[in-house]
Design a protein around this motif. Structure first.
Motif, PDB file in Angstrom:
ATOM      1  N   VAL A 135       0.862  -1.175   0.000  1.00  0.00           N
ATOM      2  CA  VAL A 135       0.000   0.000   0.000  1.00  0.00           C
ATOM      3  C   VAL A 135       0.903   1.230   0.000  1.00  0.00           C
ATOM      4  CG1 VAL A 135      -0.176   0.031   2.534  1.00  0.00           C
ATOM      5  CG2 VAL A 135      -1.978   1.058   1.176  1.00  0.00           C
ATOM      6  N   TYR A 136       0.410   2.327  -0.557  1.00  0.00           N
ATOM      7  CA  TYR A 136       1.184   3.567  -0.488  1.00  0.00           C
ATOM      8  C   TYR A 136       1.060   4.156   0.905  1.00  0.00           C
ATOM      9  CZ  TYR A 136       2.057   3.724  -5.501  1.00  0.00           C
ATOM     10  OH  TYR A 136       2.496   3.444  -6.772  1.00  0.00           O
ATOM     11  N   GLU A 137       2.152   4.756   1.382  1.00  0.00           N
ATOM     12  CA  GLU A 137       2.104   5.383   2.699  1.00  0.00           C
ATOM     13  C   GLU A 137       1.173   6.591   2.664  1.00  0.00           C
ATOM     14  OE1 GLU A 137       6.153   6.215   3.716  1.00  0.00           O
ATOM     15  OE2 GLU A 137       6.481   7.454   1.978  1.00  0.00           O
ATOM     16  N   ILE A 138       0.784   7.060   3.823  1.00  0.00           N
ATOM     17  CA  ILE A 138      -0.271   8.061   3.924  1.00  0.00           C
ATOM     18  C   ILE A 138       0.075   9.363   3.207  1.00  0.00           C
ATOM     19  CG2 ILE A 138       0.496   8.817   6.229  1.00  0.00           C
ATOM     20  CD1 ILE A 138      -3.140   8.746   4.801  1.00  0.00           C
ATOM     21  N   GLU A 139       1.297   9.827   3.283  1.00  0.00           N
ATOM     22  CA  GLU A 139       1.647  11.091   2.627  1.00  0.00           C
ATOM     23  C   GLU A 139       1.474  10.989   1.114  1.00  0.00           C
ATOM     24  OE1 GLU A 139       3.670  10.876   6.580  1.00  0.00           O
ATOM     25  OE2 GLU A 139       3.632   9.528   4.848  1.00  0.00           O
ATOM     26  N   ARG A 140       1.936   9.908   0.547  1.00  0.00           N
ATOM     27  CA  ARG A 140       1.774   9.703  -0.902  1.00  0.00           C
ATOM     28  C   ARG A 140       0.293   9.607  -1.247  1.00  0.00           C
ATOM     29  NH1 ARG A 140       4.217   6.790  -5.806  1.00  0.00           N
ATOM     30  NH2 ARG A 140       2.421   6.996  -7.197  1.00  0.00           N
ATOM     31  N   THR A 141      -0.459   8.891  -0.437  1.00  0.00           N
ATOM     32  CA  THR A 141      -1.891   8.722  -0.690  1.00  0.00           C
ATOM     33  C   THR A 141      -2.614  10.055  -0.698  1.00  0.00           C
ATOM     34  OG1 THR A 141      -1.869   6.502   0.258  1.00  0.00           O
ATOM     35  CG2 THR A 141      -3.990   7.625   0.190  1.00  0.00           C
ATOM     36  N   LEU A 142      -2.333  10.894   0.287  1.00  0.00           N
ATOM     37  CA  LEU A 142      -2.997  12.202   0.361  1.00  0.00           C
ATOM     38  C   LEU A 142      -2.686  13.040  -0.875  1.00  0.00           C
ATOM     39  CD1 LEU A 142      -2.434  12.914   4.148  1.00  0.00           C
ATOM     40  CD2 LEU A 142      -4.627  12.379   3.029  1.00  0.00           C
ATOM     41  N   ALA A 160      -9.513  12.963   6.101  1.00  0.00           N
ATOM     42  CA  ALA A 160      -8.262  12.208   6.237  1.00  0.00           C
ATOM     43  C   ALA A 160      -7.096  13.141   6.565  1.00  0.00           C
ATOM     44  CB  ALA A 160      -7.979  11.426   4.961  1.00  0.00           C
ATOM     45  N   LEU A 161      -7.056  14.295   5.912  1.00  0.00           N
ATOM     46  CA  LEU A 161      -5.995  15.271   6.204  1.00  0.00           C
ATOM     47  C   LEU A 161      -6.063  15.749   7.653  1.00  0.00           C
ATOM     48  CD1 LEU A 161      -5.672  17.508   3.030  1.00  0.00           C
ATOM     49  CD2 LEU A 161      -3.772  16.547   4.331  1.00  0.00           C
ATOM     50  N   LYS A 162      -7.268  16.017   8.148  1.00  0.00           N
ATOM     51  CA  LYS A 162      -7.435  16.438   9.552  1.00  0.00           C
ATOM     52  C   LYS A 162      -6.909  15.369  10.493  1.00  0.00           C
ATOM     53  CE  LYS A 162     -11.592  19.268   9.212  1.00  0.00           C
ATOM     54  NZ  LYS A 162     -13.043  19.308   9.482  1.00  0.00           N
ATOM     55  N   GLN A 163      -7.312  14.138  10.231  1.00  0.00           N
ATOM     56  CA  GLN A 163      -6.871  13.023  11.071  1.00  0.00           C
ATOM     57  C   GLN A 163      -5.350  12.870  11.010  1.00  0.00           C
ATOM     58  OE1 GLN A 163      -9.067   9.393  10.418  1.00  0.00           O
ATOM     59  NE2 GLN A 163      -7.623   8.192  11.619  1.00  0.00           N
ATOM     60  N   TYR A 164      -4.795  12.998   9.824  1.00  0.00           N
ATOM     61  CA  TYR A 164      -3.342  12.880   9.654  1.00  0.00           C
ATOM     62  C   TYR A 164      -2.613  13.965  10.449  1.00  0.00           C
ATOM     63  CZ  TYR A 164       1.234  13.237   7.430  1.00  0.00           C
ATOM     64  OH  TYR A 164       2.587  13.319   7.204  1.00  0.00           O
ATOM     65  N   ILE A 165      -3.079  15.204  10.335  1.00  0.00           N
ATOM     66  CA  ILE A 165      -2.406  16.321  11.003  1.00  0.00           C
ATOM     67  C   ILE A 165      -2.474  16.180  12.522  1.00  0.00           C
ATOM     68  CG2 ILE A 165      -2.619  18.820  11.415  1.00  0.00           C
ATOM     69  CD1 ILE A 165      -3.029  19.046   8.327  1.00  0.00           C
ATOM     70  N   ILE A 172       4.771  16.940   8.108  1.00  0.00           N
ATOM     71  CA  ILE A 172       4.441  17.941   7.080  1.00  0.00           C
ATOM     72  C   ILE A 172       5.567  18.064   6.055  1.00  0.00           C
ATOM     73  CG2 ILE A 172       3.896  20.381   6.671  1.00  0.00           C
ATOM     74  CD1 ILE A 172       1.621  18.761   7.960  1.00  0.00           C
ATOM     75  N   ALA A 173       6.809  17.944   6.496  1.00  0.00           N
ATOM     76  CA  ALA A 173       7.939  18.035   5.561  1.00  0.00           C
ATOM     77  C   ALA A 173       7.851  16.922   4.512  1.00  0.00           C
ATOM     78  CB  ALA A 173       9.257  17.959   6.317  1.00  0.00           C
ATOM     79  N   LYS A 174       7.518  15.719   4.957  1.00  0.00           N
ATOM     80  CA  LYS A 174       7.394  14.584   4.035  1.00  0.00           C
ATOM     81  C   LYS A 174       6.209  14.789   3.085  1.00  0.00           C
ATOM     82  CE  LYS A 174       7.491   9.551   4.294  1.00  0.00           C
ATOM     83  NZ  LYS A 174       7.410   8.413   5.215  1.00  0.00           N
ATOM     84  N   LEU A 175       5.104  15.301   3.620  1.00  0.00           N
ATOM     85  CA  LEU A 175       3.936  15.587   2.795  1.00  0.00           C
ATOM     86  C   LEU A 175       4.290  16.612   1.719  1.00  0.00           C
ATOM     87  CD1 LEU A 175       0.858  14.949   2.574  1.00  0.00           C
ATOM     88  CD2 LEU A 175       0.477  16.972   3.981  1.00  0.00           C
ATOM     89  N   ASN A 176       5.020  17.653   2.102  1.00  0.00           N
ATOM     90  CA  ASN A 176       5.452  18.674   1.149  1.00  0.00           C
ATOM     91  C   ASN A 176       6.450  18.115   0.132  1.00  0.00           C
ATOM     92  OD1 ASN A 176       3.895  20.965   1.809  1.00  0.00           O
ATOM     93  ND2 ASN A 176       5.167  21.328   3.610  1.00  0.00           N
TER      94      ASN A 176
END
Length: 196
Positions: A135-142, A160-165, A172-176
């Motif tokens: 499965v793709y990790e959450i940052e990639r999925t978002l 999902a973003l709210k729950q993740y944050i 956040i750095a990985k998400l960016n």
């Protein structure tokens, strides 16, 4: 111990899933699979893939066995990673360019063809009986859910973003980094400005 008993033991070790390749790799005849199927000890899911009658076999594990090139993605990844409680109505998997999508559609999987970076962000999660699926990790999925060619449910994405944050996993750095990789910085920023 007979060949059939060996195969059944192998099935138990493989979380209830037996493939004809596993059987031939051990030097056994595929005829034993037919005999086990006739005895209703195993059931054929697809050519070369069987499940044991005595085991609960995870639906996602079977799909991974049937489509080993695929990675669970999008809403399906959100569910598997625990970022939504409702199981997806449509299972999404991402495949490499050149994949025959009719195989996925045959098992009710919505195929998404990766234009690039197929292997970036793959993780595995443990399911029933310690079996792992990709499965793709959450940052990639978002970030994948923000792509314009994919019409994501905005409410589900925001939830999902709210729950993740709010989670300990938030990075956040990985998400960016993913947003930059897929050139979606402009799309993620408004969400982050609202939620941070």
């Amino acid at each position: 111990m007979s060949n059939k008993q060996h195969i059944l033991r192998l099935g138990k070790e493989q979380n209830g899933v037996i493939t004809s390749k596993m059987v031939t790799d051990l030097g056994y005849s595929r005829k034993a699979l037919s005999q086990l199927e006739d005895e209703k000890l195993i059931f054929r899911v697809e050519r070369g893939i069987y499940v044991m009658a005595s085991n609960y076999v995870d639906h996602y594990l079977i799909i991974q066995q049937r489509l080993p090139q695929g990675i669970f993605s999008h809403e399906t990844a959100l569910y598997l990673l625990g970022y939504t409680e409702s199981a997806p109505e449509i299972i999404h998997m991402t495949f490499p360019r050149g994949f025959n999508t009719s195989r996925a559609k045959k098992v009710q999987v919505q195929p998404i063809i990766a234009s690039n970076e197929l292997t970036t962000g793959i993780t595995s999660i443990e399911r029933s009986n310690h079996a792992a699926i990709k499965v793709y990790e959450i940052e990639r999925t978002l970030i994948d859910l923000l792509k314009s060619k994919y019409k994501a449910d905005k409410e589900l994405l925001m939830s999902a973003l709210k729950q993740y944050i709010r989670s300990d996993a938030c990075n956040i750095a990985k998400l960016n980094d993913y947003a930059r990789l897929f050139k979606l910085e402009a799309k993620i920023q408004p969400y982050l400005e609202i939620l941070l």
